[in-house]
Write an enzyme that holds these catalytic residues in place. Structure first.
Site, short mmCIF file in Angstrom:
data_model
loop_
_atom_site.label_atom_id
_atom_site.label_comp_id
_atom_site.label_asym_id
_atom_site.label_seq_id
_atom_site.Cartn_x
_atom_site.Cartn_y
_atom_site.Cartn_z
CB THR A 1 -0.85 -0.18 1.00
OG1 THR A 1 -1.74 -1.20 1.43
CG2 THR A 1 -1.86 1.50 0.68
CG PHE B 1 -7.88 -5.24 -2.18
CD1 PHE B 1 -8.37 -3.84 -1.90
CD2 PHE B 1 -7.20 -5.94 -3.25
CE1 PHE B 1 -8.35 -3.39 -2.24
CE2 PHE B 1 -7.37 -5.12 -4.01
CZ PHE B 1 -8.01 -3.33 -4.06
CD GLU C 1 -3.47 -8.30 11.41
OE1 GLU C 1 -2.52 -8.49 11.66
OE2 GLU C 1 -2.92 -7.21 10.13
N GLY D 1 -18.66 0.38 18.79
CA GLY D 1 -17.57 0.66 19.73
C GLY D 1 -16.41 0.65 19.69
CB CYS E 1 -4.16 -1.97 7.16
SG CYS E 1 -3.04 -3.45 6.92
#
Length: 437
Positions: free
Chosen positions: A124, A153, A156, A257, A264
């Site tokens: 990236t 893309f 994780e 939350g 990233c």
């Protein structure tokens, strides 16, 4: 002749890409300057946690399709398609991306190239990087070495699926040959109907950072609504549910939350803003400053919520923290909201003990001042409050009655709005969460 692939950089992206391309049937050689990492990978030992990847790594080492090295000459001699998968961290003291690993990897490879090849960027990077690298390659390699940009893309915790069954394949190039080569490399995926977008360097670079900026904006939007809900005595989880039924909005990334973290989203949106400023269009992305600010406020608000629950002070209190990684399914603690909250509470006088199914070793290394446990029960023993800060499935499946037997006081703060509030309250717990009454 079938293409032979190399992967430059064997961190999270590179190790995943190398193993998965071998799984697709290619001969693959991965390279890294870190000798210890290369030795571990060559032995079938994955240096990070990613569900399903270690089995793929070992299977393809056993077949001989996958190997690792520290020699750029070996890489240049081996492959005709070289994937660039190095890191682009945030520069110290700046929001901009540090491209030293990208340029360093290219400069290390170029002197050894002796035949026609394709270099494929997956890292990236700020828009304009690929064009600059293409000029660098053209000025230093007398033979035909083309460049394409093929952004990753990966999510994780879902990296194997995202590599072998991606939502789309994007290829940026300035001539027909790179697209032809990569269509051959990705032929199995394209045959399954995976969409392909062929475009220029700049658009390909912008796809990844634009996607991350959009996702970060959606997360911060619902967390901004949580701030409003707290002030208005409304329930942000019910608000989110109602919004999700609108197919223009949907439910993904609309979970209120503690906010986002990891390696990233935070650094990518900051680098995007920095690059926009360099291009003279910083006002176009000014909203991302507030996206970032909302995200960081969620951490401070969580600390405040716990303090309020404990009567206004952390002095002498014992806190059990469930979660250290920035998200479930990963051992990544980079910019982890969970550890940020845990460290802040500890600094304000509490005794804090953390448990995480995968990230304890990483957390101990970076935050040695915190206490760590080998199980949920050990983490919450005699606690004045239990904090759910990473929504691992094993935490969501906890029996509140059983957990209540080992704590000092039945106080729980649900930092991810992931627990069944009625079930915990029914077991005698004082339940608090962001954006809920």
């Amino acid at each position: 002749m079938a293409h032979r692939l190399t992967v430059i950089g064997t961190g999270y992206l590179g190790a995943t890409h190398a193993a998965c391309m071998a799984e697709l049937g290619f001969e693959v050689l991965g390279i890294d300057v870190d000798h210890e990492k290369v030795a571990r990978l060559a032995a079938g030992d994955l240096p990070f946690y990613e569900p399903g990847l270690e089995q793929i790594l070992r299977r393809n080492l056993d077949t001989g399709r996958l190997a690792f090295t520290t020699s750029f000459k070996e890489v240049a001699d081996f492959g005709d398609v070289h994937f660039l998968c190095v890191g682009t961290p945030q520069l110290t003291g700046s929001n901009a991306a540090d491209l030293s690993q990208v340029t360093g990897a290219v400069d290390a490879l170029l002197p050894h190239l002796r035949r026609e090849c394709l270099i494929v960027g997956k890292s990236t990077v700020p828009v304009g990087t690929a064009a600059a690298l293409a000029d660098r390659i053209a000025a230093n390699v007398p033979i035909g070495a083309d460049l394409a940009w093929n952004p990753e893309f990966l999510r994780e915790g879902h990296a194997v699926e995202d590599t072998l069954r991606p939502d789309r394949i994007v290829i940026g190039a300035t001539s027909e040959r790179p697209g032809k080569v990569l269509r051959e490399v990705y032929a199995k995926l394209l045959a399954e109907g995976i969409p392909l977008v062929l475009t220029d360097y700049e658009t390909a670079e912008l796809v990844k950072v634009s996607a991350n900026a959009f996702l970060a904006t959606k997360i911060s939007f619902i967390n901004a609504m949580a701030e409003v809900c707290e002030a208005a005595h409304a329930d942000v989880t019910q608000l989110s549910e109602a919004l999700s039924y609108d197919d223009r909005i949907g439910s993904k990334f609309l979970n209120p939350g503690l906010g986002f973290g990891g390696g990233c989203l935070p650094k990518d949106i900051r680098a995007f803003m920095a690059r926009a400023e360099e291009l003279g269009v910083d006002q176009a992305l000014s909203f991302l400053r507030e996206v970032d600010a909302i995200n960081m406020r969620r951490r401070a608000r969580t600390v405040d919520l716990v303090r309020e629950l404990l009567g206004g002070t952390f002095a002498g209190k014992v806190i059990g923290v469930l979660g250290a990684s920035f998200k479930p399914g990963s051992d990544d603690i980079r910019d982890s909201p969970a550890l940020d909250v845990a460290s802040t509470i500890r600094d304000q006088g509490a005794t804090v003990t953390v448990y995480d199914p995968a990230a304890l070793a990483n957390a101990r290394r970076v935050h040695p001042h915190l206490g760590y446990a080998r199980s949920t029960g050990e983490a919450v023993c005699d606690a004045d409050a239990v904090l759910l800060l990473t929504e691992w499935r094993e935490f969501l499946d906890l029996d509140p009655e059983e957990v209540g037997k080992v704590v000092r006081t039945r106080n729980v703060v649900d930092g991810r709005n992931a627990l069944d509030a009625g079930r915990w309250r029914g077991a005698g717990w004082v339940y608090r969460a962001l954006g809920r009454p």
